[in-house]
Design an enzyme around this catalytic site. Structure first.
Site, mmCIF file in Angstrom:
data_model
loop_
_atom_site.group_PDB
_atom_site.id
_atom_site.type_symbol
_atom_site.label_atom_id
_atom_site.label_comp_id
_atom_site.label_asym_id
_atom_site.label_seq_id
_atom_site.Cartn_x
_atom_site.Cartn_y
_atom_site.Cartn_z
ATOM 1 N N ASP A 1 0.877 -1.182 0.000
ATOM 2 C CA ASP A 1 0.000 0.000 0.000
ATOM 3 C C ASP A 1 0.906 1.221 0.000
ATOM 4 O OD1 ASP A 1 -2.279 1.832 0.465
ATOM 5 O OD2 ASP A 1 -3.330 0.003 1.013
ATOM 6 N N TYR B 1 -15.621 6.804 -12.235
ATOM 7 C CA TYR B 1 -15.288 5.475 -11.724
ATOM 8 C C TYR B 1 -15.669 4.395 -12.742
ATOM 9 C CZ TYR B 1 -15.641 1.536 -8.366
ATOM 10 O OH TYR B 1 -15.519 0.340 -7.693
HETATM 11 C C1 AKB Z 1 -18.796 1.938 -4.878
HETATM 12 O O1 AKB Z 1 -19.889 2.143 -4.340
HETATM 13 O O2 AKB Z 1 -18.175 2.788 -5.504
HETATM 14 C C2 AKB Z 1 -18.231 0.542 -4.789
HETATM 15 C C3 AKB Z 1 -18.638 -0.278 -5.964
HETATM 16 C C4 AKB Z 1 -20.010 -0.791 -6.067
HETATM 17 O O3 AKB Z 1 -17.846 -0.521 -6.817
HETATM 18 N N1 AKB Z 1 -18.619 -0.085 -3.580
#
Ligand code: AKB
Length: 334
Positions: A52, A159
């Site tokens: 890490d 993301y």
């Molecule tokens: C998030 O909520 O970003 C994570 C996922 C579902 O990848 N827990």
């Protein structure tokens, strides 16, 4: 049914078998410490190198090797791979959905450039690489119910975009260069001992701590937001089964699911043990920014291919998971 995980690893076709040496990045996160513990019990502490960018707690250090690994620094990573004679990488370092949305530049670096470094190392040093994806890789135009592995994927969060990019890059490296790339789309993960790190599904962990400590929770999602979830030990079990499967599987990326529930359903289950527990939800006119993220994700996943191809099956449903979470958190408070 699939064969059991191998006890030994046959490196480069030699007749001598030995355990694989595994590097785990992001091992201080919600999932990393549990996975490191499990792999060490299987392969021996010396064969699992935890890493890490933060200092590990004493007990973590005492249990096996722990090194500094910045996933942005290719040559430093390569030194770890060479010095430790690494065979497999489990790549957990990533910014989760809510944090990524607020730190776009860092999310692009860590989630994409960091992953690319690991993938390149896997290619150059012939490593197996397991790096999880997420339900966040789907998007608002994806069918919401019983979402299959292969479907419309147009994520609209940073993301999700980075994770889908990684899925595709991993598949490309497998196809072009023969890299043994493995990935599963994780749902939200519930754990009592390790906190989640800035995701949209974090409410499902926070709610337990607030229920036990304060008897009330201010939820940031609306009461009817249904999302796929899983208990931590199941996630580790599924990951180990997938990671250790002796040969590359038909698909690189699999959906992995256990239960799906809404905040309201979770509240009702908690109230069976804590009848005075109350919850409040955001004003519909002023939703939290994570509501839009949650609304773009599937409500339920079809993970039948993981069940068929590597024998995935969860142990925890809603009831035993809620009971265990409450027992563990009550023990922490006592
Ligand atoms: C998030 O909520 O970003 C994570 C996922 C579902 O990848 N827990």
């Amino acid at each position: 049914s699939p064969p059991p995980p191998p006890q030994h690893y046959n490196n480069n076709g030699s007749t001598k078998t030995r355990h694989p040496r595994v590097l785990v990045t992001g091992s201080l996160g919600q999932l990393g410490s549990g996975l490191v513990k499990e792999l060490r019990s299987m392969y021996g502490a010396e064969n699992v190198v935890a890493s890490d960018i933060r200092k590990a707690p004493e007990e973590f250090m005492a249990n096996g090797p722990f090194v500094y690994a910045d996933v942005m620094n290719y040559s430093a990573l390569e030194r770890i791979v060479v010095d430790w004679r690494i065979d497999w990488i489990v790549h957990y370092s990533a910014l989760l959905s809510a944090v990524a949305e607020k730190n776009m530049a860092m999310a692009l670096s860590v989630n994409m450039a960091g992953f690319q470094n690991m993938l390149e190392l896997a290619k150059v040093h012939r490593l197996r690489i397991y790096s999880p994806s997420t339900i966040g890789a789907f998007g608002p135009s994806t069918p919401k119910d019983n979402t299959p592995d292969l479907t419309i994927m147009r994520p609209n969060t940073i993301y999700g975009i980075t994770k889908l990019h990684n899925e595709l890059m991993g598949e490309y490296y497998r196809e072009k260069f023969g890299v043994d790339f493995r990935s599963a789309r994780y749902p939200g993960i519930l754990s009592a001992d390790t906190p989640p790190g800035g995701g949209t599904t974090d409410y499902a962990v926070d709610i337990f701590h607030h229920a036990v400590r304060h008897g009330h929770y201010d939820c940031f999602l609306s009461k009817d937001t249904r999302l796929p979830m899983m208990y931590l030990s199941d996630c580790i079990k599924g990951t180990v089964e997938h990671l250790t499967y002796p040969t590359p599987l038909p698909q690189s990326v699999y959906n992995l699911a256990a239960v799906s529930f809404t905040p309201e359903e979770l509240t009702k289950e908690i109230q069976k043990y804590l009848p005075h527990f109350t919850i409040s939800y955001p004003d519909e006119a002023r939703p939290d920014f994570r509501q839009a993220i949650a609304d773009s994700w599937p409500a339920t996943l079809d993970d039948s291919m993981a069940r068929k191809d590597f024998g995935w099956k969860e142990e925890f449903g809603m009831e035993n998971m809620v009971k265990l979470m409450l027992d563990k958190i009550q023990a922490q408070v006592a």
